[in-house]
Design a protein around this motif. Structure first.
Motif, PDB file in Angstrom:
ATOM      1  N   HIS A 372       0.811  -1.339   0.047  1.00  0.00           N
ATOM      2  CA  HIS A 372      -0.137  -0.058   0.002  1.00  0.00           C
ATOM      3  C   HIS A 372       0.726   1.409  -0.038  1.00  0.00           C
ATOM      4  O   HIS A 372       0.648   2.304  -0.557  1.00  0.00           O
ATOM      5  CB  HIS A 372      -0.948   0.098   1.251  1.00  0.00           C
ATOM      6  CG  HIS A 372      -1.723   1.302   1.344  1.00  0.00           C
ATOM      7  ND1 HIS A 372      -1.395   2.235   2.228  1.00  0.00           N
ATOM      8  CD2 HIS A 372      -2.845   1.774   0.762  1.00  0.00           C
ATOM      9  CE1 HIS A 372      -2.416   3.304   2.284  1.00  0.00           C
ATOM     10  NE2 HIS A 372      -3.193   2.916   1.270  1.00  0.00           N
ATOM     11  N   ALA A 379       0.358   5.703  -7.359  1.00  0.00           N
ATOM     12  CA  ALA A 379      -0.986   6.382  -7.735  1.00  0.00           C
ATOM     13  C   ALA A 379      -0.647   7.945  -8.215  1.00  0.00           C
ATOM     14  O   ALA A 379      -1.122   8.381  -9.023  1.00  0.00           O
ATOM     15  CB  ALA A 379      -1.870   6.377  -6.594  1.00  0.00           C
ATOM     16  N   ALA A 380       0.141   8.501  -7.129  1.00  0.00           N
ATOM     17  CA  ALA A 380       0.268   9.949  -7.248  1.00  0.00           C
ATOM     18  C   ALA A 380       1.068  10.221  -8.532  1.00  0.00           C
ATOM     19  O   ALA A 380       0.768  11.232  -9.210  1.00  0.00           O
ATOM     20  CB  ALA A 380       1.129  10.518  -5.978  1.00  0.00           C
TER      21      ALA A 380
ATOM     22  N   ASP B  12      -7.807  12.852   1.317  1.00  0.00           N
ATOM     23  CA  ASP B  12      -6.776  11.751   1.388  1.00  0.00           C
ATOM     24  C   ASP B  12      -5.764  12.136   2.270  1.00  0.00           C
ATOM     25  O   ASP B  12      -5.401  13.271   2.131  1.00  0.00           O
ATOM     26  CB  ASP B  12      -6.231  11.508   0.093  1.00  0.00           C
ATOM     27  CG  ASP B  12      -5.474  10.047  -0.335  1.00  0.00           C
ATOM     28  OD1 ASP B  12      -4.683   9.845   0.833  1.00  0.00           O
ATOM     29  OD2 ASP B  12      -5.472   9.246  -1.102  1.00  0.00           O
ATOM     30  N   ASP B  14      -2.898  11.168   2.535  1.00  0.00           N
ATOM     31  CA  ASP B  14      -1.272  11.293   1.677  1.00  0.00           C
ATOM     32  C   ASP B  14      -1.644  12.474   0.843  1.00  0.00           C
ATOM     33  O   ASP B  14      -2.004  12.714  -0.099  1.00  0.00           O
ATOM     34  CB  ASP B  14      -1.502   9.780   0.772  1.00  0.00           C
ATOM     35  CG  ASP B  14       0.228  10.067   0.076  1.00  0.00           C
ATOM     36  OD1 ASP B  14       0.749   8.711   0.294  1.00  0.00           O
ATOM     37  OD2 ASP B  14       0.599  10.911  -0.340  1.00  0.00           O
ATOM     38  N   VAL B  17      -1.013  11.996  -2.905  1.00  0.00           N
ATOM     39  CA  VAL B  17      -2.196  11.474  -3.704  1.00  0.00           C
ATOM     40  C   VAL B  17      -3.188  12.505  -3.943  1.00  0.00           C
ATOM     41  O   VAL B  17      -3.829  12.981  -5.122  1.00  0.00           O
ATOM     42  CB  VAL B  17      -2.751  10.308  -3.101  1.00  0.00           C
ATOM     43  CG1 VAL B  17      -3.941   9.957  -3.624  1.00  0.00           C
ATOM     44  CG2 VAL B  17      -1.932   9.167  -2.952  1.00  0.00           C
ATOM     45  N   ASP B  56     -10.736   8.714  -0.086  1.00  0.00           N
ATOM     46  CA  ASP B  56      -9.890   7.695   0.570  1.00  0.00           C
ATOM     47  C   ASP B  56     -10.825   6.910   1.437  1.00  0.00           C
ATOM     48  O   ASP B  56     -11.083   7.585   2.524  1.00  0.00           O
ATOM     49  CB  ASP B  56      -8.630   7.937   0.860  1.00  0.00           C
ATOM     50  CG  ASP B  56      -7.368   6.855   1.054  1.00  0.00           C
ATOM     51  OD1 ASP B  56      -8.132   5.728   0.788  1.00  0.00           O
ATOM     52  OD2 ASP B  56      -6.186   6.989   1.211  1.00  0.00           O
ATOM     53  N   ARG B  58      -9.473   4.864   3.708  1.00  0.00           N
ATOM     54  CA  ARG B  58      -8.764   4.924   5.099  1.00  0.00           C
ATOM     55  C   ARG B  58      -8.183   6.192   5.392  1.00  0.00           C
ATOM     56  O   ARG B  58      -7.523   6.757   4.467  1.00  0.00           O
ATOM     57  CB  ARG B  58      -7.655   3.734   4.876  1.00  0.00           C
ATOM     58  CG  ARG B  58      -7.302   3.313   6.114  1.00  0.00           C
ATOM     59  CD  ARG B  58      -6.254   2.275   6.109  1.00  0.00           C
ATOM     60  NE  ARG B  58      -5.113   2.955   5.639  1.00  0.00           N
ATOM     61  CZ  ARG B  58      -3.723   2.202   5.049  1.00  0.00           C
ATOM     62  NH1 ARG B  58      -4.151   0.939   5.234  1.00  0.00           N
ATOM     63  NH2 ARG B  58      -2.992   2.704   4.694  1.00  0.00           N
ATOM     64  N   LEU B  59      -8.576   6.857   6.363  1.00  0.00           N
ATOM     65  CA  LEU B  59      -8.357   8.090   6.624  1.00  0.00           C
ATOM     66  C   LEU B  59      -8.056   8.108   7.995  1.00  0.00           C
ATOM     67  O   LEU B  59      -8.745   7.416   8.969  1.00  0.00           O
ATOM     68  CB  LEU B  59      -9.602   9.200   6.358  1.00  0.00           C
ATOM     69  CG  LEU B  59      -9.746   9.762   5.042  1.00  0.00           C
ATOM     70  CD1 LEU B  59     -11.206  10.306   4.772  1.00  0.00           C
ATOM     71  CD2 LEU B  59      -8.507  10.234   4.442  1.00  0.00           C
ATOM     72  N   GLY B  85      -6.433   2.056  -1.438  1.00  0.00           N
ATOM     73  CA  GLY B  85      -5.027   1.739  -1.822  1.00  0.00           C
ATOM     74  C   GLY B  85      -5.161   0.085  -1.812  1.00  0.00           C
ATOM     75  O   GLY B  85      -4.278  -0.355  -2.597  1.00  0.00           O
ATOM     76  N   HIS B  86      -6.093  -0.531  -1.049  1.00  0.00           N
ATOM     77  CA  HIS B  86      -6.016  -1.920  -1.457  1.00  0.00           C
ATOM     78  C   HIS B  86      -7.485  -2.394  -1.567  1.00  0.00           C
ATOM     79  O   HIS B  86      -8.326  -1.863  -0.788  1.00  0.00           O
ATOM     80  CB  HIS B  86      -5.423  -2.688  -0.338  1.00  0.00           C
ATOM     81  CG  HIS B  86      -5.122  -1.874   0.878  1.00  0.00           C
ATOM     82  ND1 HIS B  86      -4.104  -2.188   1.728  1.00  0.00           N
ATOM     83  CD2 HIS B  86      -5.853  -1.185   1.647  1.00  0.00           C
ATOM     84  CE1 HIS B  86      -4.189  -1.523   2.997  1.00  0.00           C
ATOM     85  NE2 HIS B  86      -5.404  -0.990   2.698  1.00  0.00           N
ATOM     86  N   LYS B 106      -6.209   2.301  -6.194  1.00  0.00           N
ATOM     87  CA  LYS B 106      -5.233   3.092  -6.903  1.00  0.00           C
ATOM     88  C   LYS B 106      -4.383   2.176  -7.393  1.00  0.00           C
ATOM     89  O   LYS B 106      -3.950   1.021  -6.578  1.00  0.00           O
ATOM     90  CB  LYS B 106      -4.679   3.879  -5.322  1.00  0.00           C
ATOM     91  CG  LYS B 106      -5.344   4.852  -4.932  1.00  0.00           C
ATOM     92  CD  LYS B 106      -4.537   5.634  -3.801  1.00  0.00           C
ATOM     93  CE  LYS B 106      -5.478   6.191  -2.661  1.00  0.00           C
ATOM     94  NZ  LYS B 106      -4.676   6.745  -1.484  1.00  0.00           N
ATOM     95  N   PRO B 107      -3.396   2.215  -8.143  1.00  0.00           N
ATOM     96  CA  PRO B 107      -3.541   3.626  -8.977  1.00  0.00           C
ATOM     97  C   PRO B 107      -4.496   3.435 -10.146  1.00  0.00           C
ATOM     98  O   PRO B 107      -4.777   2.411 -10.666  1.00  0.00           O
ATOM     99  CB  PRO B 107      -2.167   3.783  -9.577  1.00  0.00           C
ATOM    100  CG  PRO B 107      -1.599   2.514  -9.650  1.00  0.00           C
ATOM    101  CD  PRO B 107      -2.316   1.651  -8.557  1.00  0.00           C
ATOM    102  N   PHE B 108      -5.532   4.558 -10.095  1.00  0.00           N
ATOM    103  CA  PHE B 108      -6.596   4.547 -11.031  1.00  0.00           C
ATOM    104  C   PHE B 108      -6.479   4.927 -12.264  1.00  0.00           C
ATOM    105  O   PHE B 108      -5.397   5.649 -12.554  1.00  0.00           O
ATOM    106  CB  PHE B 108      -7.729   4.941 -10.179  1.00  0.00           C
ATOM    107  CG  PHE B 108      -7.404   6.215  -9.319  1.00  0.00           C
ATOM    108  CD1 PHE B 108      -6.986   7.608 -10.210  1.00  0.00           C
ATOM    109  CD2 PHE B 108      -7.299   6.328  -8.292  1.00  0.00           C
ATOM    110  CE1 PHE B 108      -6.571   8.319  -9.546  1.00  0.00           C
ATOM    111  CE2 PHE B 108      -6.804   7.432  -7.419  1.00  0.00           C
ATOM    112  CZ  PHE B 108      -6.509   8.502  -8.081  1.00  0.00           C
TER     113      PHE B 108
END
Lengths: 586, 202
Positions: A372, A379-380, B12, B14, B17, B56, B58-59, B85-86, B106-108
């Motif tokens: 992950h 992804a970024a 998100d 991250d 991202v 996202d 998961r936050l 992410g998963h 992701k990645p989309f």
């Protein structure tokens, strides 16, 4: 050679005599009399037969038989208890006296006029035409023939040479002809030797028998004034001895002695007198270091071995056994050493493999979080790149995309870092300790663990000083220990919503102390006792190897790992690493 | 009536991202707003504009699904496109049940994401319009008395005054009075206009 020749002679004589007397008195006790045959068995027989005949006549209960042989043969026969009496020369008697407790019953005196104490000597003869040889001292460096090294005449002559300052073993070159002594004259006559040593009166006897010319030989260093009829180069020694060996019964010996002393010899026969003390012979042998006075090495090795053959056999076998034992031990040591080295190498390899397997397993536990973690920058990157494409399609100014492209690069580096960390951690390199900054290693380990913690909505609270003194460590192994402890802490917390993990490192004196704490349920007493046992685990999916492996790793770094006794709530694991001495720092 | 421009919110934790998605969304002309947490989104969300949340799962703090539930309870017009992410299938299923537009891993694919954002904004915009119509309707109706609303319903249904008077058991004269009051309030001159006023959203 002497021994063998003698033994053949002796055997032949013994057989002949035994055969001759077999038909006679079976009832008589056989008494065996050894006779030194320096002129050969026939000569010996003719010289001593009268004596034995008189003994046989005077003592009818016994049958005296003659066993003629060389000195070595007779000595061996005495040692083997095959003889009761001997008639032998003074030198040989002296040896027997010392080695076998033999004693003299009578001393020979021949009818030529010598006294019994001055009966035997030696003549050093040279060819008369060798005018340059006038004194025994002229023999320096020359070849001298003699019957045998142990012939009494030879020894007497050598005693004489020694008195004149000539070391017989160094200054002259002796050659030995073997018995009978006649061979000596033959060698001298043929020029194979410059001089010869013979028994006194032998030369006269040979001349009388016409086997040598009257003027053919000359006697060197001739002694006069002793009233001897024969020419001698040496002083005179007592005559031959009639010898009793130790085990011969005294009554028989007494009877024999009585007969000998009462003997009325015929013409040319031997006269037996009271035994001489043979002190002159002892002096001679002592000065020559021969016979009983021989230093150990001067004795013939063969004689010595024969004399002590049982002891020698035992010693030899012991030596052989010892040699075999030493070889065996050396072999075993070599083999065991090799086996040990192999076993050690195997264990080390297994250890390396095992440790690697543990690291892979740890990595497995963190893998999905790490995947992950790599996915995020990917992804970024992808998204930035697509955004750039779209903007370019819409005619955007490429200059305006610089920032986005810079961010792509940063994200690529971020992904690369994670991959490198993972790869470093699972690499299969052998452990290699090197000086390193522990704070950097701790931060690496925490970075590797962060995604796993994040997957449980946790962040490891880290308290690491900016800089810590260097330690000697294998970076990967050290990370492994920390990740193991962090993973344990995470599992201890389980699904608790308020879970906390704390990592703190600090310097305490000469050690670096690192502690991993959690606010999980803590350790039960049983868990605390068996914490570092391999295969003990309180986790449902655990192998029970993490802590025991971590402890071996820390100990291999010269440190120690333990759980705090009082850590509540939760558990605290603490490990210590020694700081490298200042002067070692580069 | 001109509609306010839509906003794409990216939530998100991250930053990379978050910024990347904002960058992509902005490159096709949407206004983008990046948020690091659910709370930041809740504080920033403008319910008066068509809104799409790129969220996202998961936050930290309030999770993506919890935020979805909270917005749903609030009857927010914002539509949600989840990113994860998963691939967490159970979470995805729950998200879709709760009305998420899609659940992307992701990645989309950028086009897919933009398509979904477009759909989400269209839906959100539709919601806004529908709700605006309803509000106007309610406002129109709120000027009429209960009896007048009953009469209006029967007028639209095509009933005569006599039939209405019979049905409501009132006099024809009273029905006529109600009709004149209604037409005065709606500011219309004919029954046809009245029907148009009552049925047209705007």
């Amino acid at each position: 050679m002497v021994w063998r020749a003698g033994s053949l002679l002796g055997l032949a004589t013994a057989l002949a005599l035994a055969a001759g007397s077999l038909a006679g008195a079976q009832q008589k006790t056989e008494v065996r009399v050894g006779v030194l045959a320096y002129l050969g068995p026939d000569e010996a027989a003719s010289a001593w037969e009268p004596t034995l005949a008189q003994l046989n006549a005077a003592l009818p209960a016994y049958r005296f038989t003659m066993v003629a042989g060389s000195q070595a043969f007779l000595t061996a026969a005495v040692a083997a208890h095959r003889l009761d009496f001997l008639i032998t020369n003074p030198g040989h008697f002296l040896e027997l006296k010392v080695d076998y407790s033999a004693s003299a019953l009578a001393t020979e005196q021949d009818l030529d006029g010598f006294s019994s104490s001055e009966s035997v000597g030696a003549a050093i003869v040279v060819l008369d035409r060798r005018a340059e040889l006038q004194h025994p001292a002229d023999l320096r460096g020359l070849k001298i023939a003699a019957a045998a090294p142990d012939a009494f005449g030879f020894r007497a002559a050598f005693g004489e040479l020694l008195e004149r300052g000539l070391d017989p073993l160094k200054d002259v070159n002796p050659v030995f002809t073997g018995f009978p002594v006649d061979g000596v004259l033959t060698m001298v006559r043929a020029g194979q030797a410059d001089a010869g040593v013979i028994r006194s009166c032998l030369l006269e006897k040979v001349i009388a028998e016409g086997r040598a010319g009257a003027q053919e030989f000359r006697v060197l260093g001739r002694k006069t004034g002793n009233g001897a009829k024969c020419q001698v180069s040496t002083r005179l020694y007592p005559g031959w001895a009639f010898v009793k060996v130790a085990q011969t019964p005294k009554p028989l010996a007494d009877e024999v002695a009585r007969v000998l002393l009462a003997m009325q010899p015929g013409a040319g026969e031997k006269v037996w007198n009271q035994p001489d003390d043979y002190l002159s012979v002892q002096d001679l042998y002592r000065s020559l270091h021969v016979g009983p006075y021989a230093p150990f090495t001067r004795l013939g090795i063969a004689d010595l071995l024969w004399r002590y053959r049982y002891l020698a056999a035992v010693v030899g076998m012991a030596a052989l056994w010892w040699v075999a034992y030493v070889i065996r031990v050396a072999q075993l040591v070599r083999r065991r050493t090799r086996e040990l080295a192999e076993a050690y190498e195997l264990a080390r390899l297994k250890d390396v493999k095992f440790e690697h397997a543990m690291r892979l397993s740890l990595m497995g536990e963190m893998a999905s979080s790490l995947a992950h973690e790599i996915n995020q920058p990917l992804a970024a990157i992808l998204t930035y790149a697509r955004g750039c494409e779209r903007r370019l399609e819409h005619g955007a100014d490429p200059q305006g995309l610089r920032e986005a492209i810079g961010r792509i690069a940063i994200q690529a580096e971020r992904a690369g870092d994670i991959v490198r960390r993972m790869r470093d951690f699972v690499q299969k390199n052998p452990a290699r300790q090197a000086p390193m900054e522990p704070a950097a290693v701790f931060r690496e380990a925490l970075a590797l663990f962060a995604p796993t913690a994040a997957s449980r909505d946790l962040a490891v609270e880290a308290d690491i000083p900016e800089e810590l003194p260097l330690v000697r460590a294998d970076r990967v192994q050290l990370e492994e220990v920390i990740l193991n402890l962090l993973q344990n802490a995470l599992e201890a917390i389980g699904e608790r919503a308020d879970g906390k993990i704390r990592f703190a490192a600090t310097q305490e004196g000469a050690t670096i102390v690192a502690a991993v704490s959690d606010n999980g349920p803590g350790l039960t007493q049983e868990a605390r006792n068996r914490l570092f046992e391999a295969f003990f685990t309180s986790k449902s999916g655990g192998l029970g190897l993490g802590l025991s492996l971590s402890r071996s790793i820390v100990e291999a770094h010269g440190g120690r790992l333990g759980a705090d006794e009082q850590a509540s709530p939760g558990a605290t694991f603490r490990f210590y690493l020694p700081i490298i001495e200042e002067d070692v720092r580069v | 009536m001109s509609e306010l421009s839509p906003i794409v919110y990216i939530v998100d934790d991250d930053p990379a991202v978050r910024d990347a998605v904002a960058f992509l969304v902005a490159s096709v002309g949407y206004s983008a707003r990046a948020c690091a947490s659910a709370q930041e989104l809740l504080d920033a969300l403008d319910e008066t504009r068509p809104a799409c949340l790129v969220l996202d799962v998961r936050l930290p703090g309030l999770s993506g699904l919890e935020l979805q539930r909270a917005l749903s309870e609030r009857r927010s017009v914002a539509r949600i496109v989840f990113i994860s992410g998963h691939g967490d299938i159970p979470k995805a299923v729950r998200a879709i049940h709760l009305g998420a537009v899609d659940f992307l891993e992701k990645p989309f694919d950028d086009q897919l994401l933009l398509d979904r954002i477009g759909e989400a904004l269209a839906a959100s915009s539709g919601d806004l319009r529908r709700r605006a119509g309803q509000r106007r309707q309610e406002r129109k109706m709120s000027g009429l008395t209960n009896r007048e609303r009953e009469v209006l319903r029967l007028v639209i249904a095509g009933k005569t005054s006599k039939a209405i008077a019979l049905e409501l058991d009132i006099s024809v004269k009273t029905v006529e009075n109600h009709r004149q009051n209604i037409m005065a309030k709606a500011d219309v001159a004919s029954v046809a206009q009245l029907i148009g006023w009552a049925c047209e959203p705007d």
